[in-house]
Design a protein around this motif. Structure first.
Motif, PDB file in Angstrom:
ATOM      1  N   GLU A  92       0.705  -1.335   0.023  1.00 33.77           N
ATOM      2  CA  GLU A  92       0.124  -0.098   0.071  1.00 33.77           C
ATOM      3  C   GLU A  92       0.893   1.157   0.001  1.00 33.77           C
ATOM      4  O   GLU A  92       0.469   2.365  -0.454  1.00 33.77           O
ATOM      5  CB  GLU A  92      -0.860  -0.049   1.137  1.00 33.77           C
ATOM      6  CG  GLU A  92      -2.008   1.061   1.334  1.00 33.77           C
ATOM      7  CD  GLU A  92      -2.837   0.861  -0.079  1.00 33.77           C
ATOM      8  OE1 GLU A  92      -3.669   2.106  -0.144  1.00 33.77           O
ATOM      9  OE2 GLU A  92      -3.156  -0.084  -0.558  1.00 33.77           O
ATOM     10  N   LYS A 113       2.422   1.711  -3.464  1.00 30.91           N
ATOM     11  CA  LYS A 113       0.986   2.216  -4.264  1.00 30.91           C
ATOM     12  C   LYS A 113       0.795   3.434  -4.245  1.00 30.91           C
ATOM     13  O   LYS A 113       0.633   4.235  -5.374  1.00 30.91           O
ATOM     14  CB  LYS A 113       0.109   1.086  -4.226  1.00 30.91           C
ATOM     15  CG  LYS A 113      -1.114   1.333  -4.955  1.00 30.91           C
ATOM     16  CD  LYS A 113      -2.267   0.536  -4.615  1.00 30.91           C
ATOM     17  CE  LYS A 113      -3.517   0.680  -5.504  1.00 30.91           C
ATOM     18  NZ  LYS A 113      -4.351   1.804  -5.303  1.00 30.91           N
ATOM     19  N   LYS A 114       0.964   4.193  -3.013  1.00 23.87           N
ATOM     20  CA  LYS A 114       0.311   5.652  -2.853  1.00 23.87           C
ATOM     21  C   LYS A 114       1.501   6.340  -3.268  1.00 23.87           C
ATOM     22  O   LYS A 114       1.115   7.534  -3.931  1.00 23.87           O
ATOM     23  CB  LYS A 114      -0.048   5.555  -1.293  1.00 23.87           C
ATOM     24  CG  LYS A 114      -1.225   5.073  -0.966  1.00 23.87           C
ATOM     25  CD  LYS A 114      -1.541   5.411   0.626  1.00 23.87           C
ATOM     26  CE  LYS A 114      -2.943   4.877   1.148  1.00 23.87           C
ATOM     27  NZ  LYS A 114      -2.957   5.273   2.507  1.00 23.87           N
ATOM     28  N   TYR A 118       3.703   5.739  -5.379  1.00 23.64           N
ATOM     29  CA  TYR A 118       3.840   5.492  -7.087  1.00 23.64           C
ATOM     30  C   TYR A 118       2.780   6.527  -7.768  1.00 23.64           C
ATOM     31  O   TYR A 118       2.862   7.271  -8.584  1.00 23.64           O
ATOM     32  CB  TYR A 118       3.559   4.314  -7.400  1.00 23.64           C
ATOM     33  CG  TYR A 118       3.411   4.096  -8.924  1.00 23.64           C
ATOM     34  CD1 TYR A 118       4.622   3.633  -9.699  1.00 23.64           C
ATOM     35  CD2 TYR A 118       2.315   4.170  -9.995  1.00 23.64           C
ATOM     36  CE1 TYR A 118       4.626   3.526 -11.024  1.00 23.64           C
ATOM     37  CE2 TYR A 118       2.122   3.724 -11.186  1.00 23.64           C
ATOM     38  CZ  TYR A 118       3.077   3.763 -11.904  1.00 23.64           C
ATOM     39  OH  TYR A 118       3.213   3.642 -13.256  1.00 23.64           O
ATOM     40  N   GLU A 119       1.526   6.459  -7.345  1.00 22.80           N
ATOM     41  CA  GLU A 119       0.305   7.171  -7.700  1.00 22.80           C
ATOM     42  C   GLU A 119       0.560   8.700  -7.491  1.00 22.80           C
ATOM     43  O   GLU A 119       0.139   9.408  -8.585  1.00 22.80           O
ATOM     44  CB  GLU A 119      -1.050   6.744  -7.116  1.00 22.80           C
ATOM     45  CG  GLU A 119      -1.235   5.320  -7.510  1.00 22.80           C
ATOM     46  CD  GLU A 119      -2.667   4.919  -6.736  1.00 22.80           C
ATOM     47  OE1 GLU A 119      -3.150   5.588  -5.699  1.00 22.80           O
ATOM     48  OE2 GLU A 119      -3.131   3.661  -7.127  1.00 22.80           O
ATOM     49  N   SER A 120       0.843   9.072  -6.343  1.00 26.26           N
ATOM     50  CA  SER A 120       1.056  10.553  -6.006  1.00 26.26           C
ATOM     51  C   SER A 120       2.146  11.129  -6.978  1.00 26.26           C
ATOM     52  O   SER A 120       2.196  12.220  -7.569  1.00 26.26           O
ATOM     53  CB  SER A 120       1.138  10.995  -4.893  1.00 26.26           C
ATOM     54  OG  SER A 120       2.347   9.967  -4.350  1.00 26.26           O
ATOM     55  N   ILE A 135       3.609   9.704  -9.923  1.00 22.93           N
ATOM     56  CA  ILE A 135       3.359   9.824 -11.115  1.00 22.93           C
ATOM     57  C   ILE A 135       2.440  11.181 -11.665  1.00 22.93           C
ATOM     58  O   ILE A 135       2.712  11.765 -12.551  1.00 22.93           O
ATOM     59  CB  ILE A 135       2.541   8.566 -11.919  1.00 22.93           C
ATOM     60  CG1 ILE A 135       3.703   7.546 -11.581  1.00 22.93           C
ATOM     61  CG2 ILE A 135       2.217   8.457 -13.120  1.00 22.93           C
ATOM     62  CD1 ILE A 135       4.906   7.514 -12.302  1.00 22.93           C
ATOM     63  N   ILE A 136       1.636  11.371 -10.898  1.00 26.10           N
ATOM     64  CA  ILE A 136       0.830  12.416 -11.273  1.00 26.10           C
ATOM     65  C   ILE A 136       1.578  13.856 -11.194  1.00 26.10           C
ATOM     66  O   ILE A 136       1.331  14.697 -11.925  1.00 26.10           O
ATOM     67  CB  ILE A 136      -0.291  12.630 -10.126  1.00 26.10           C
ATOM     68  CG1 ILE A 136      -1.609  11.553 -10.325  1.00 26.10           C
ATOM     69  CG2 ILE A 136      -0.991  14.206 -10.174  1.00 26.10           C
ATOM     70  CD1 ILE A 136      -2.362  11.710  -9.198  1.00 26.10           C
ATOM     71  N   THR A 195       8.349   1.900  -8.086  1.00 25.52           N
ATOM     72  CA  THR A 195       7.568   3.077  -7.603  1.00 25.52           C
ATOM     73  C   THR A 195       8.442   4.269  -7.708  1.00 25.52           C
ATOM     74  O   THR A 195       9.490   4.282  -8.578  1.00 25.52           O
ATOM     75  CB  THR A 195       7.539   2.954  -6.085  1.00 25.52           C
ATOM     76  OG1 THR A 195       6.532   3.745  -5.638  1.00 25.52           O
ATOM     77  CG2 THR A 195       8.688   2.880  -5.266  1.00 25.52           C
ATOM     78  N   GLU A 197       5.148   2.593 -16.700  1.00 29.34           N
ATOM     79  CA  GLU A 197       3.873   1.800 -16.447  1.00 29.34           C
ATOM     80  C   GLU A 197       4.184   0.141 -16.838  1.00 29.34           C
ATOM     81  O   GLU A 197       3.437  -0.730 -16.131  1.00 29.34           O
ATOM     82  CB  GLU A 197       2.892   2.471 -17.250  1.00 29.34           C
ATOM     83  CG  GLU A 197       1.472   1.756 -17.013  1.00 29.34           C
ATOM     84  CD  GLU A 197       0.866   1.821 -15.735  1.00 29.34           C
ATOM     85  OE1 GLU A 197      -0.104   0.958 -15.275  1.00 29.34           O
ATOM     86  OE2 GLU A 197       1.246   2.827 -14.754  1.00 29.34           O
ATOM     87  N   LYS A 242       5.542  -1.792 -13.950  1.00 29.95           N
ATOM     88  CA  LYS A 242       5.080  -1.344 -12.695  1.00 29.95           C
ATOM     89  C   LYS A 242       5.036  -2.652 -11.846  1.00 29.95           C
ATOM     90  O   LYS A 242       5.198  -2.365 -10.622  1.00 29.95           O
ATOM     91  CB  LYS A 242       3.537  -0.789 -13.088  1.00 29.95           C
ATOM     92  CG  LYS A 242       2.752  -0.331 -11.691  1.00 29.95           C
ATOM     93  CD  LYS A 242       1.601   0.462 -12.171  1.00 29.95           C
ATOM     94  CE  LYS A 242       0.683   0.533 -10.830  1.00 29.95           C
ATOM     95  NZ  LYS A 242      -0.499   1.117 -11.108  1.00 29.95           N
TER      96      LYS A 242
END
Length: 226
Positions: A5, A8-9, A11-13, A15-16, A121, A189, A192
């Motif tokens: 988790e 993942k968090k 990575y997501e923040s 990449i944005i 990540t 990606e 990933k």
């Protein structure tokens, strides 16, 4: 910590942020005036794992060769930054045998353990391989080191920047503005969830190092077998 988790968090923040151009380039990577040094206890993955990482990095290099890519000699997992890098630190400022003895004590009841490298990540300054310890031994070792060093009179900066809980390996740092951001992110990606393989940790290294763990600026101080 739930590493899956957490990664993942992150990575997501990240990449944005990268998509929006909100990332940091490191202006000191190429500076001959950078004199930040410290000492670190680290793990080096085996060659077969590092070679798989290089296949990933090679794809990124074809898109953007201007970034800072870690060679196999520099790829590592930080177990603990005993003395985080700072300007002007020198080995002759410390009693190295005392540090080695304290690390040996911390390792006295530690068994070999396995780390799985799977997936990518990111942060606002680079790209990392996700590392997953397959049991709690790495955390136990880090807690041993925290306790013993904080109960000693030795210079140390453990947890001063942040409390290390992951087993990631930084393999790319942003050195310049991304030349082809969309294609770069496509490759990120693609990898990933890529399996870079697992390995057993059999030894640790204590090194004197610069900020980037470059081999040319590092000195092996001691190897510890477990």
């Amino acid at each position: 910590m739930n590493l899956t988790e957490h990664y993942k968090k992150l990575y997501e923040s990240s990449i944005i942020n990268i998509e929006n151009g909100d990332y940091r380039t490191d202006l000191l990577i190429d500076s001959p005036a950078d004199r930040r040094f410290g000492i670190t206890l680290l793990i080096r993955p085996p060659e077969n794992v590092k070679n798989r990482i290089q296949l990933f990095l090679d794809e990124l290099k074809q898109i953007d060769p201007s970034q800072y890519y870690y060679p196999n000699s520099d790829i590592h997992i930080t177990v603990m930054s005993i003395i985080s890098c700072y300007e002007g630190f020198r080995l002759d400022q410390i009693s190295l045998p005392d540090y080695i003895d304290l690390i040996k004590e911390s390792l006295s009841e530690i068994d070999r353990f396995e780390i799985k490298f799977k997936g990518i990540t990111a942060s606002d300054s680079g790209i990392m391989i996700q590392g997953f310890p397959q049991n709690d031994i790495l955390n136990d070792l880090r807690n041993n080191l925290r306790t013993k060093f904080k109960n000693s009179d030795l210079e140390q900066s453990i947890d001063k920047r942040y409390s290390l809980q992951t087993a990631h390996s930084t393999v790319l740092r942003f050195r310049r503005k991304l030349q082809n951001k969309n294609k770069f992110l496509e490759i990120i990606e693609k990898y990933k969830n890529y399996d870079f393989e697992s390995f057993e940790v059999k030894k640790l290294e204590l090194v004197f190092n610069d900020w980037y763990q470059r081999k040319k600026n590092s000195k092996l101080l001691e190897k510890f077998r477990i």
